[in-house]
Design an enzyme around this catalytic site. Sequence first.
Site, PDB file in Angstrom:
ATOM      1  N   ARG A  92       0.768   7.062  -1.958  1.00 23.05           N
ATOM      2  CA  ARG A  92       0.286   6.156  -0.930  1.00 23.05           C
ATOM      3  C   ARG A  92       1.371   5.114  -0.729  1.00 23.05           C
ATOM      4  NH1 ARG A  92       1.622   2.466  -3.853  1.00 23.05           N
ATOM      5  NH2 ARG A  92       0.775   1.044  -2.300  1.00 23.05           N
ATOM      6  N   ASP A  97       1.852  -1.484   7.254  1.00 31.99           N
ATOM      7  CA  ASP A  97       1.617  -0.085   7.581  1.00 31.99           C
ATOM      8  C   ASP A  97       1.892   0.204   9.044  1.00 31.99           C
ATOM      9  OD1 ASP A  97      -0.202  -0.853   5.168  1.00 31.99           O
ATOM     10  OD2 ASP A  97       0.095   1.310   5.063  1.00 31.99           O
ATOM     11  N   ASN A 152      -1.916  -4.159   7.586  1.00 32.53           N
ATOM     12  CA  ASN A 152      -1.571  -4.035   6.183  1.00 32.53           C
ATOM     13  C   ASN A 152      -2.853  -3.953   5.377  1.00 32.53           C
ATOM     14  OD1 ASN A 152       0.620  -3.942   4.209  1.00 32.53           O
ATOM     15  ND2 ASN A 152      -0.194  -5.894   3.462  1.00 32.53           N
TER      16      ASN A 152
HETATM   17  C1  LIG Z   1       5.534  -0.516   1.340  1.00 27.64           C
HETATM   18  S1  LIG Z   1       4.216  -0.709   2.385  1.00 27.64           S
HETATM   19  C2  LIG Z   1       2.879  -0.214   1.400  1.00 27.64           C
HETATM   20  C3  LIG Z   1       1.566  -0.535   2.100  1.00 27.64           C
HETATM   21  O1  LIG Z   1       0.710   0.605   1.990  1.00 27.64           O
HETATM   22  C4  LIG Z   1      -0.447   0.188   1.275  1.00 27.64           C
HETATM   23  O2  LIG Z   1      -1.600   0.859   1.676  1.00 27.64           O
HETATM   24  P1  LIG Z   1      -2.108   2.143   0.823  1.00 27.64           P
HETATM   25  O3  LIG Z   1      -1.905   1.815  -0.626  1.00 27.64           O
HETATM   26  O4  LIG Z   1      -3.562   2.273   1.238  1.00 27.64           O
HETATM   27  O5  LIG Z   1      -1.267   3.302   1.301  1.00 27.64           O
HETATM   28  C5  LIG Z   1      -0.553  -1.273   1.606  1.00 27.64           C
HETATM   29  O6  LIG Z   1      -1.019  -1.485   2.918  1.00 27.64           O
HETATM   30  C6  LIG Z   1       0.875  -1.686   1.438  1.00 27.64           C
HETATM   31  O7  LIG Z   1       1.198  -2.914   1.994  1.00 27.64           O
END
Ligand SMILES: CSC[C@H]1O[C@H](OP(=O)(O)O)[C@H](O)[C@@H]1O
EC number: 5.3.1.23
Length: 365
Positions: free
Chosen positions: A53, A244, A254
Site C-alpha cells: 500500500r 494519494d 490523503n
Molecule cells: C507515500 S504516499 C502514501 C500514502 O498512501 C497511504 O494510504 P494507504 O496506506 O491506504 O495506501 C496514505 O494515504 C499515505 O499518505
Amino acid sequence: MTHKNSPEKVHALVWEDGCLRMLDQRLLPAEEVWLECTDVESVVEGIRGMAVRGAPAIGIAAAYGVALAALEVSHDPDWRDQIAAHVERLAQSRPTAVNLFWALERMRQSLAGCNSLGIARSVLTAEAVAIHQEDAEANQVMGRLARDLMLENASGPFAILTHCNTGALATGGYGTALGAIRSVWDAGFLSRVYADETRPWLQGARLTAWELLREGLPVVLNCDGAAAQILRGGEVKWVIVGADRITANGDVANKIGTYGLAILARHHGVGVMVVAPSSTVDMSLPTGASIPIEQRDGCEVKSIQGKTIAPAGVEAFNPVFDVTPAGLIDVIVTERGVVRRPDMSGMARLFNDQASGSVPGQASQ
Ligand SMILES: CSC[C@H]1O[C@H](OP(=O)(O)O)[C@H](O)[C@@H]1O
C-alpha cells in the site's frame, strides 16, 4: 521466506527473475513475510488487500503486474488484448491513488510500441524497473528540497508530526514525507518525530514506527486524538504528510485524518507540508471534489488485526482518505520543485505538461 530488508534499507517490493516479491505489510511489525507474485491476480489481490500500500508503491506494484501479464499470456494472436485485460484488472484494484493509473498509462504507452510478445516482455519489465528506480530517485530529490525549505528559518532542531506511512514501505524507497524527515534527521535538525497511529489500519503504529525505530530516529508514537495536544505544545514546527492524489488547484487526497490535522495545524500556527512525486499529481481534475474516495469494509474499524473491538451490529463509516483543501496547505514538495501556498497557477507552473488532461485520473462519477 527471503529477507530483503537490512537495518539501513527497507524495501516493499523486489523484482527478481520474473517474480515480484511483495513484503506483506499486513503482518508488520510482528512478521516479515514475502509474497511471491508470479501472476497478475496475485498483484491485484496484494494491492486490493493492502499487502502493498502507499500511493507510489501501488503504482510500482501495478507496473510490475503488467510485466507479469506479458510473461503470463500465451503467444496467441490476441496477446495484446490479453495484456490489456490484465491492465484493466489492475486498474480496478484501488480507486484513489492516481499513481496506479499513471503507472498503468505509462505501461500502456510502452506496450503500444511493441510489435511482438517477445519484445513486449523485455520492454515492459524494463519500464517497470525504471518506474521503480525513478520513484526512489525522486524521493531523494524531494527530501533535499523539503529539508532546505524547513531549514530556511530553523535556528535549531525542531519536531515534526506525520500521519500514516509514507516511507520506503509506501514508495520505491526512502519515502516521501518520511524521506523529508530522514533528510532533516541527517542534517541534525530533527529533535523528535511524532507518528500518528493512523486508525483504523494503523500504518503509523505498525509501519512508520517500525521503519524509523530500526534506523534510530527519535520517533514517538501517539494516538490520532493526541495530535491536537501535541501541536498546542509548540514543539512541532511542521506537519508533513504524503498524498494519494493532488488536483490542479492543489487540493490533496490523503489518508483519512489528514484534513483534520491540517485544520489543527493552521489553528496552532504549524506549517503543513505535502511531499509527493509528480506521479501523484492529477491535473485532469480541477479540484479535490472529483477525487474518488475509497470506502473500505467497516470490519477494519470494528476490529484490530482480527480482534473485535465493537459490537457486531454497529454500523461503521470507513472512508480511508479525505481531501485537504489547498488553502490549508503551506507547501507541496515534488521532485519537479516546490509550490508554496498551492493554487491553480502554482500547480500549472510545474505541471503544465499534464494540464492537457493526459493523466489518467479515474474521476468519481
Ligand atoms: C507515500 S504516499 C502514501 C500514502 O498512501 C497511504 O494510504 P494507504 O496506506 O491506504 O495506501 C496514505 O494515504 C499515505 O499518505
